[in-house]
Design a protein around this motif. Structure first.
Motif, PDB file in Angstrom:
ATOM      1  N   LYS A 159      -6.888  -6.927   8.569  1.00 39.79           N
ATOM      2  CA  LYS A 159      -6.386  -5.727   7.905  1.00 39.79           C
ATOM      3  C   LYS A 159      -7.461  -4.650   8.012  1.00 39.79           C
ATOM      4  O   LYS A 159      -8.648  -4.937   7.841  1.00 39.79           O
TER       5      LYS A 159
ATOM      6  N   CYS B 189      -7.172   5.313   2.676  1.00 37.94           N
ATOM      7  CA  CYS B 189      -7.105   4.350   1.573  1.00 37.94           C
ATOM      8  C   CYS B 189      -7.870   4.899   0.371  1.00 37.94           C
ATOM      9  O   CYS B 189      -8.994   5.366   0.487  1.00 37.94           O
ATOM     10  N   THR B 190      -7.224   4.867  -0.797  1.00 41.26           N
ATOM     11  CA  THR B 190      -7.826   5.418  -2.014  1.00 41.26           C
ATOM     12  C   THR B 190      -8.570   4.346  -2.816  1.00 41.26           C
ATOM     13  O   THR B 190      -9.124   4.646  -3.863  1.00 41.26           O
ATOM     14  N   PHE B 191      -8.551   3.109  -2.320  1.00 39.09           N
ATOM     15  CA  PHE B 191      -9.029   1.955  -3.081  1.00 39.09           C
ATOM     16  C   PHE B 191      -8.247   1.863  -4.395  1.00 39.09           C
ATOM     17  O   PHE B 191      -8.721   1.338  -5.388  1.00 39.09           O
ATOM     18  N   CYS B 192      -7.028   2.401  -4.333  1.00 41.11           N
ATOM     19  CA  CYS B 192      -6.144   2.370  -5.509  1.00 41.11           C
ATOM     20  C   CYS B 192      -6.935   2.729  -6.763  1.00 41.11           C
ATOM     21  O   CYS B 192      -6.947   1.977  -7.747  1.00 41.11           O
TER      22      CYS B 192
ATOM     23  N   ASN C  28       1.021   3.857  -3.249  1.00 31.84           N
ATOM     24  CA  ASN C  28       0.531   5.199  -2.975  1.00 31.84           C
ATOM     25  C   ASN C  28       1.661   6.205  -2.794  1.00 31.84           C
ATOM     26  O   ASN C  28       1.427   7.337  -2.383  1.00 31.84           O
TER      27      ASN C  28
ATOM     28  N   PRO D  68      -6.050  -3.666  -6.685  1.00 31.72           N
ATOM     29  CA  PRO D  68      -5.395  -2.800  -5.705  1.00 31.72           C
ATOM     30  C   PRO D  68      -4.059  -3.396  -5.260  1.00 31.72           C
ATOM     31  O   PRO D  68      -3.869  -4.615  -5.293  1.00 31.72           O
TER      32      PRO D  68
ATOM     33  N   CYS E  51      -2.641  -3.854  -2.390  1.00 36.94           N
ATOM     34  CA  CYS E  51      -2.644  -4.811  -1.280  1.00 36.94           C
ATOM     35  C   CYS E  51      -3.158  -6.171  -1.738  1.00 36.94           C
ATOM     36  O   CYS E  51      -2.635  -7.214  -1.352  1.00 36.94           O
TER      37      CYS E  51
ATOM     38  N   THR F  21      -3.262   1.529   5.421  1.00 39.59           N
ATOM     39  CA  THR F  21      -3.806   0.271   5.936  1.00 39.59           C
ATOM     40  C   THR F  21      -2.863  -0.290   6.990  1.00 39.59           C
ATOM     41  O   THR F  21      -1.651  -0.147   6.872  1.00 39.59           O
TER      42      THR F  21
ATOM     43  N   CYS G 298       0.838  -1.196   0.000  1.00 38.62           N
ATOM     44  CA  CYS G 298       0.000   0.000   0.000  1.00 38.62           C
ATOM     45  C   CYS G 298       0.876   1.251   0.000  1.00 38.62           C
ATOM     46  O   CYS G 298       0.644   2.181  -0.764  1.00 38.62           O
TER      47      CYS G 298
HETATM   48  S1  SF4 Z   1      -6.807  -0.433  -1.752  1.00 42.62           S
HETATM   49 FE1  SF4 Z   1      -4.916   0.625  -2.254  1.00 42.62          FE
HETATM   50  S2  SF4 Z   1      -4.924   2.370  -0.865  1.00 42.62           S
HETATM   51 FE2  SF4 Z   1      -6.442   0.940  -0.066  1.00 42.62          FE
HETATM   52  S3  SF4 Z   1      -5.338  -0.301   1.426  1.00 42.62           S
HETATM   53 FE3  SF4 Z   1      -5.214  -1.381  -0.527  1.00 42.62          FE
HETATM   54  S4  SF4 Z   1      -3.297  -0.675  -1.441  1.00 42.62           S
HETATM   55 FE4  SF4 Z   1      -3.812   0.745   0.185  1.00 42.62          FE
END
Ligand code: SF4
Ligand code: SF4
Ligand code: SF4
Lengths: 365, 305
Positions: free
Chosen positions: B103, B168-171, B58, B181, B183, B86, B54
């Motif tokens: 998580k 968290c940007t949800f990628c 990011n 994403p 993660c 996260t 993450c």
């Molecule tokens: S979705 Fe992206 S921003 Fe959110 S926890 Fe997973 S890697 Fe990080």
């Protein structure tokens, strides 16, 4: 036009894929919900997929010694998985299907990649991908054991050219002490008529060919391979279970069979009137007494065991008396006049009163 | 008067006005094409690789991967912060020795309380499921941080010039480009499953049905606070994994109904300004009193010398 259609249909039919599991006598509908499962959409119904189908029981040592896992080689070098060492461990409990959780009937254990696609969940939401399948199998136990999730425990990170894709996998754990079997454990109990119960651990395991799991039931790897501590603490067998464990073979009625014995009171076969010598002393009990838990006296005539195999092909060294050239020429009945397996009649040929001497062999008396 | 008292005062007035409307909620649905992630906590091994990935994707300051192998951080429960979107927490496993891990990150609520609290729409639910933050709109009021039922949004307090709310940007760039994403991509045991929220829900129920000994019959995030894009399944009750027990209604509905109530009756400007005036008057009175006391004290000290 019609002909063209027919040809087309024939082509399509001949190009129809052969379904791998169909050959193994499985019904597609057992696992897949749609009529045409594909790799991209296997439409698996997870609830009913067969697991733990084991057609052939393999012994731990029949599998490969080392398996190199290199399907997903990327940042890390391939894993050198010590298959045999692990197979021996799970043989104590759970067996092959601990990891090979699905083996279709009439087939060998499929490798992980046969069902788990390398693309991961991108291929099918329902089925764990290959990366997840590998890691779940390994870390499921390893994480339980030492709480470690270090990548380098199983595969080293690539650093430039240094490791160039060469498999590693000599993890720190391979230095851990192997299980050491205790020779003798003396239990002290509160039973007044005999508080001491000597338990000859190695004797039980080796002589009676018991597997660890015969007594240490449902123990995880971590129970014996204690991380960072002395291996195999016997205390892991719950006290409440000790009686039930012994009763698996020993009768419940006779307490003194175990209680109040001296630690040196090991069973001596000579006390039955049949001292074990040379070849017989090397046999496991069940070779003569069968699989019954309680061993009873056997018929002492040799032919009760050696019923077959007398004759030309018989290996006379087995009875502890290798034949020399002269005696090897004779037929069995020439010496064993009283019947097969009975004492030989030396006087039939030799009139000087000599008898066969086990230590000196033939021809020197 | 501190900020808490201020909010309380304003809240009390507001609730009084709008109590009758608070129940007038509307059902919320995830956008039809919303993506989500199903977290199978029974498979998670607490390796913290997702934390590392993450930070990587990011472009947050990141330590070498090996540093994330340190289990000492599990001694205390952690929350995501401005530099870590996260975190993985460790919890004692129930009915069995050992641990379980979960998580934590923004759950990307269907009806996000953070977005509802935001006066300038700096946080918005996207059709793809992500609750996206726009730093250009954000005015730094940090109401979102108070509103989030999971205490997710964090603030870059250390940045004096252009602090942002971080979570968290949800990628969102990755998922818009058809990737998974960060993660999810790295998780070695694939206990994070990325897909359409609807499909994940049915998968979750299928798994629970297939392995009733392994899972509790509860998909966290299916109904909680009106549903969330991130869903969790577990082998023990969610409060034992640090998840709050929440109702099915989003806090956003309550706050919004209150606000709408206020505005519908056109009482808001009057009530709000009256309250504010009173707050300010009280505040300045307090300041005056304090200043006077301070002065007196200083005089006293001088006197002594
Ligand atoms: S979705 Fe992206 S921003 Fe959110 S926890 Fe997973 S890697 Fe990080
Ligand atoms: S979890 Fe909190 S920050 Fe994330 S969308 Fe929901 S309310 Fe907003
Ligand atoms: S990467 Fe996966 S297994 Fe590791 S802590 Fe994160 S969610 Fe758990």
């Amino acid at each position: 036009m019609r002909n063209a259609l027919l040809v087309l249909t024939a082509l399509i039919l001949s190009a129809a894929p052969t379904w791998a599991r169909q050959d193994q006598g499985l019904d597609c509908k057992q696992c897949h919900v749609c009529a045409q499962p594909s790799k991209a959409d296997p439409c698996l119904k997870q609830a009913a997929c067969p697991r733990h189908v084991e057609s052939t029981k393999l012994k731990a040592d029949e599998g490969p010694d080392v398996v190199i896992l290199d399907d997903l080689e990327d940042l890390y070098v391939p894993v050198r998985f010590q298959h045999r060492a692990h197979a021996r461990m799970v043989a104590m409990d759970g067996g092959c299907e601990t990891c090979h959780h699905y083996t279709p009937p009439n087939s060998d254990h499929p490798s992980c990649r046969e069902c788990h696609a390398a693309g991961g969940h991108a291929e099918s939401l329902k089925q764990t991908g290959l990366k997840g399948a590998y890691h779940r199998q390994c870390l499921g136990c390893h994480n339980d054991w030492d709480g470690e999730t270090k990548c380098a425990n199983c595969h080293e990170k690539k650093q430039g050219e240094r490791l160039g894709g060469e498999a590693t996998g000599v993890c720190e754990h391979s230095n851990y002490a192997p299980i050491e079997m205790k020779e003798l454990i003396v239990f002290s109990t509160s039973y007044a008529q005999g508080d001491v119960v000597p338990f000859h651990h190695r004797n039980h395991a080796e002589k009676y060919e018991l597997n660890c799991s015969n007594c240490h039931k449902e123990q995880s790897c971590a129970r014996c391979h204690t991380h960072g501590a002395e291996s195999h603490p016997m205390g892991e067998l719950q006290k409440v279970n000790l009686h039930d464990t012994c009763y698996q073979c020993h009768g419940k009625q006779n307490c003194s069979e175990c209680h109040g014995r001296k630690a040196t009171d090991l069973f001596d076969h000579a006390s039955t009137g049949w001292p074990l010598q040379s070849y017989h002393s090397r046999l496991q009990c069940r070779a003569c007494h069968g699989d019954a838990n309680i061993y009873v006296a056997q018929d002492r005539t040799c032919s009760s065991c050696h019923a077959q195999g007398w004759g030309a092909g018989f290996d006379h060294t087995k009875v502890g008396a290798p034949l020399d050239d002269v005696h090897g020429e004779l037929s069995c009945e020439d010496c064993h006049t009283a019947g097969m397996g009975q004492k030989p009649d030396c006087a039939g040929c030799h009139d000087d009163g000599r008898v066969y001497d086990r230590r000196r062999g033939f021809g020197q008396g | 008067m501190d900020r808490r008292d201020f909010l309380k005062t304003v809240g009390a007035v507001g609730v009084g006005i709008a109590a009758a409307d608070a129940s007038a909620s509307t059902a919320v649905h995830a956008p039809p094409d919303a993506f989500g992630v199903l977290v199978d906590t029974t498979a998670c091994i607490g390796c913290r690789k997702c934390e590392w990935a993450c930070n990587q994707v990011n472009e947050l300051p990141v330590q070498p991967l090996e540093e994330f192998e340190d289990k000492a951080v599990f001694a205390a429960m952690r929350r995501p912060d401005a530099g870590n979107f996260t975190v993985v927490n460790q919890w004692p496993r129930q009915e069995h020795e050992g641990n379980v891990w979960a998580k934590v990150q923004c759950l990307h609520c269907n009806d996000p309380a953070c977005a509802s609290a935001c006066l300038v729409s700096a946080l918005e639910k996207q059709p793809n499921g992500a609750v996206k933050y726009d730093p250009w709109r954000c005015m730094g009021c940090r109401y979102c941080m108070v509103a989030c039922p999971f205490q997710i949004p964090a603030y870059q307090y250390a940045d004096a010039l252009s602090p942002e709310v971080r979570k968290c940007t949800f990628c969102v760039e990755r998922i818009s480009a058809g990737e998974r994403p960060g993660c999810v991509e790295i998780c070695p045991v694939e206990c994070l499953i990325y897909g359409k929220r609807e499909e994940l829900l049915s998968l979750a129920h299928e798994r629970i049905g297939a392995y009733p000994d392994r899972y509790l019959d509860h998909v966290y995030g299916e109904h909680e606070v009106g549903g969330t894009s991130w869903l969790y399944i577990a082998g023990q009750p969610f409060p034992s994994l640090g998840f709050p027990e929440l109702g099915e209604q989003s806090p956003a509905r309550i706050t919004e109904n209150i606000q709408h109530g206020i505005f519908r009756r056109f009482i808001a400007p009057v009530a709000l300004y009256a309250t504010l005036a009173q707050v300010m008057w009280l505040g300045s009175r307090k300041d005056e009193v304090a200043a006077a006391a301070h002065k007196a004290e200083q005089h006293g000290e001088e006197h002594h010398e």
